[in-house]
Design a protein around this motif. Structure first.
Motif, PDB file in Angstrom:
ATOM      1  N   ALA A  26       0.827  -1.211   0.000  1.00 39.68           N
ATOM      2  CA  ALA A  26       0.000   0.000   0.000  1.00 39.68           C
ATOM      3  C   ALA A  26       0.862   1.260   0.000  1.00 39.68           C
ATOM      4  O   ALA A  26       0.591   2.222  -0.738  1.00 39.68           O
ATOM      5  CB  ALA A  26      -0.924  -0.010   1.207  1.00 39.68           C
ATOM      6  N   ILE A  29       2.671   1.705  -3.449  1.00 41.43           N
ATOM      7  CA  ILE A  29       1.744   2.199  -4.478  1.00 41.43           C
ATOM      8  C   ILE A  29       1.491   3.682  -4.284  1.00 41.43           C
ATOM      9  O   ILE A  29       1.433   4.453  -5.250  1.00 41.43           O
ATOM     10  CB  ILE A  29       0.420   1.411  -4.432  1.00 41.43           C
ATOM     11  N   TRP A  30       1.381   4.086  -3.034  1.00 38.71           N
ATOM     12  CA  TRP A  30       1.077   5.487  -2.739  1.00 38.71           C
ATOM     13  C   TRP A  30       2.248   6.412  -3.082  1.00 38.71           C
ATOM     14  O   TRP A  30       2.066   7.510  -3.603  1.00 38.71           O
ATOM     15  CB  TRP A  30       0.702   5.625  -1.266  1.00 38.71           C
ATOM     16  N   LYS A  34       4.726   8.361 -10.270  1.00 38.80           N
ATOM     17  CA  LYS A  34       3.661   8.259 -11.281  1.00 38.80           C
ATOM     18  C   LYS A  34       3.687   9.531 -12.113  1.00 38.80           C
ATOM     19  O   LYS A  34       4.199  10.566 -11.687  1.00 38.80           O
ATOM     20  CB  LYS A  34       2.277   8.106 -10.614  1.00 38.80           C
ATOM     21  N   VAL A 272      -2.561   3.812 -13.385  1.00 39.35           N
ATOM     22  CA  VAL A 272      -2.473   3.550 -11.946  1.00 39.35           C
ATOM     23  C   VAL A 272      -2.796   2.091 -11.652  1.00 39.35           C
ATOM     24  O   VAL A 272      -2.128   1.438 -10.828  1.00 39.35           O
ATOM     25  CB  VAL A 272      -3.423   4.493 -11.168  1.00 39.35           C
ATOM     26  N   THR A 273      -3.817   1.538 -12.305  1.00 39.82           N
ATOM     27  CA  THR A 273      -4.190   0.142 -12.090  1.00 39.82           C
ATOM     28  C   THR A 273      -3.058  -0.793 -12.511  1.00 39.82           C
ATOM     29  O   THR A 273      -2.710  -1.742 -11.792  1.00 39.82           O
ATOM     30  CB  THR A 273      -5.472  -0.202 -12.884  1.00 39.82           C
ATOM     31  N   SER A 276      -0.244  -0.592 -10.011  1.00 38.72           N
ATOM     32  CA  SER A 276      -0.589  -1.288  -8.759  1.00 38.72           C
ATOM     33  C   SER A 276      -0.456  -2.795  -8.919  1.00 38.72           C
ATOM     34  O   SER A 276       0.100  -3.479  -8.036  1.00 38.72           O
ATOM     35  CB  SER A 276      -2.019  -0.929  -8.339  1.00 38.72           C
TER      36      SER A 276
END
Length: 324
Positions: A26, A29-30, A34, A272-273, A276
Motif C-alpha cells: 500500500a 503504491i502510494w 507516477k 495507476v491500475t 498497482s
C-alpha cells in the motif's frame, strides 16, 4: 472462539509478516513515481480555491477558437488572390476585330471612303491593344467588397506581379473607353466603329482558383495554435484570485500539457491500475521467494522488516527525485 484465538496466537508472526507485506504494498503504491496529473478544477469568474499555482515547466498558451477564427478571417480578408492573364484571348479578339472591320467597311462603303479606311483601322487597333494589354478582368465573387485600390497577384507567363484592381478594365469600362476615343475622332462613322470594337473586346484576366486556394490553404495551415509562453517558476494564479478569460486559457494550456503526458482520465486509471498490479506481483514473488527458498530468513521478523523498510526508503527517494 478459544480455538480461533489459539490459532491466531500460534500464527501471530506469520499473520504479522503477511500484514507487513500488505502495508508495504500500500505504501509503495502510494509513494511510487507516477506521471503528474492536473488535479485542479477551475471556471471563468470563479475564485481560485487552491494554493498559488507556479508554472512547473515552460509551456505555450493555447489560442481560443475565437482567436483562431479571427486570425483566419484576417488572413482571408487580406489575401491577395491570383488572376491569370490569357494572351490567347487577345490574339482571338484581334483577329475578330480585323475581320469584323473589313466586313463592316466593305458592306457599308465598298470602294468609297478608302482614304478613311487606314485611319480608322489604326485607331481601332490602338484602342484594342491598349485595353487588352492593360487587361479586361472577369468578375469573380472574390472581388466582392474589394475596393479599387485592392491588390491582386497577376500571373503573366512565368512571372507573378502585384497590381491594383483599378489597373484593369471590366467589359463596361473597356467599352466606355473605346467609345470615348471614337467620339474624339468626330466622324459620322462612329456607330460602325463602336459596334466593331464592342464585339471584339474580350475578357483576358481570369481568377485562378487552384493556385489561390492552394496558397490560402497553406497560409491557414501555418496559423499557430499557441500564443506566448509561460516560463517555469512564473506565477500563474494566486489563491482567491478570480479566474479571468486570460487565466482560464493559461490554465487550460497547462492542463493540456499534463494530459499530453498522461492521456485522458480513463488512461490515468489504466496507468495507476497497471502500476498497482505490477507492484503487487513484485511483492508476491518476493514473499513466495522468502517462504520457499529463504525459510531461515523468513522466520526472522527483523529480516523481513529490514528488507521491506529498505525498499520503501529507496522508492520514496526515487519518488522525491522524480517530482523535484
Amino acid at each position: 472462539m478459544r480455538t480461533l484465538f489459539a490459532k491466531l496466537q500460534d500464527n501471530y508472526y506469520s499473520i504479522l509478516k503477511v500484514l507487513l507485506f500488505i502495508m508495504t504494498i500500500a505504501v509503495v503504491i502510494w509513494v511510487s513515481p507516477k506521471a503528474s496529473m492536473f488535479k485542479y478544477e477551475f471556471s471563468v469568474g470563479a475564485p481560485w480555491n487552491h494554493t498559488d499555482l507556479i508554472a512547473p515547466f515552460d509551456f505555450s498558451i493555447l489560442k481560443t477558437e475565437k482567436q483562431v477564427e479571427e486570425e483566419k478571417k484576417q488572413i482571408a480578408d487580406n489575401f491577395k488572390p491570383y488572376f491569370k492573364y490569357e494572351e490567347d484571348a487577345m490574339k482571338i479578339g484581334k483577329k475578330k476585330l480585323l475581320k469584323d472591320f473589313e466586313e463592316a467597311w466593305a458592306a457599308n462603303y465598298q470602294e468609297s471612303k478608302v482614304f478613311k479606311y487606314n485611319r480608322f483601322k489604326k485607331a481601332l487597333i490602338n484602342i484594342f491593344d491598349y485595353v487588352e494589354t492593360k487587361g479586361i478582368i472577369q468578375y469573380h465573387e472574390v472581388l466582392e467588397n474589394k475596393d479599387k485600390s485592392s491588390i491582386l497577384r497577376l500571373i503573366k507567363g512565368n512571372e507573378v506581379e502585384e497590381v491594383r484592381l483599378n489597373r484593369f478594365f471590366d467589359i463596361r469600362t473597356a467599352n466606355e473607353y473605346g467609345f470615348e476615343i471614337i467620339d474624339d475622332l468626330d466622324t459620322a462613322d462612329s456607330t460602325l466603329l463602336k459596334n466593331v470594337i464592342s464585339y471584339s473586346l474580350l475578357q483576358n484576366v481570369f481568377y485562378d482558383e487552384s493556385i489561390s486556394s492552394a496558397d490560402l490553404n497553406d497560409l491557414m495551415a501555418n496559423i499557430l495554435p499557441t500564443r506566448g509562453l509561460v516560463q517555469k517558476g512564473e506565477l500563474i494564479i494566486s489563491t482567491g484570485e478570480l479566474v479571468t478569460l486570460e487565466n482560464y486559457q493559461i490554465l487550460s494550456s497547462l492542463k493540456r500539457e499534463y494530459e499530453k503526458e498522461t492521456g485522458t482520465s480513463d488512461s490515468k486509471i489504466v496507468i495507476v491500475t497497471g502500476l498497482s498490479l505490477l507492484i503487487i506481483l513484485m511483492f508476491l514473488i518476493e514473499f513466495l521467494y522468502f517462504r520457499i527458498y529463504l525459510k531461515d530468513k523468513y522466520e526472522s521478523l527483523k529480516n523481513i522488516v529490514l528488507v521491506l523498510f529498505s525498499q520503501v526508503v529507496l522508492i520514496s527517494i526515487s519518488d522525491f527525485v522524480f517530482y523535484y
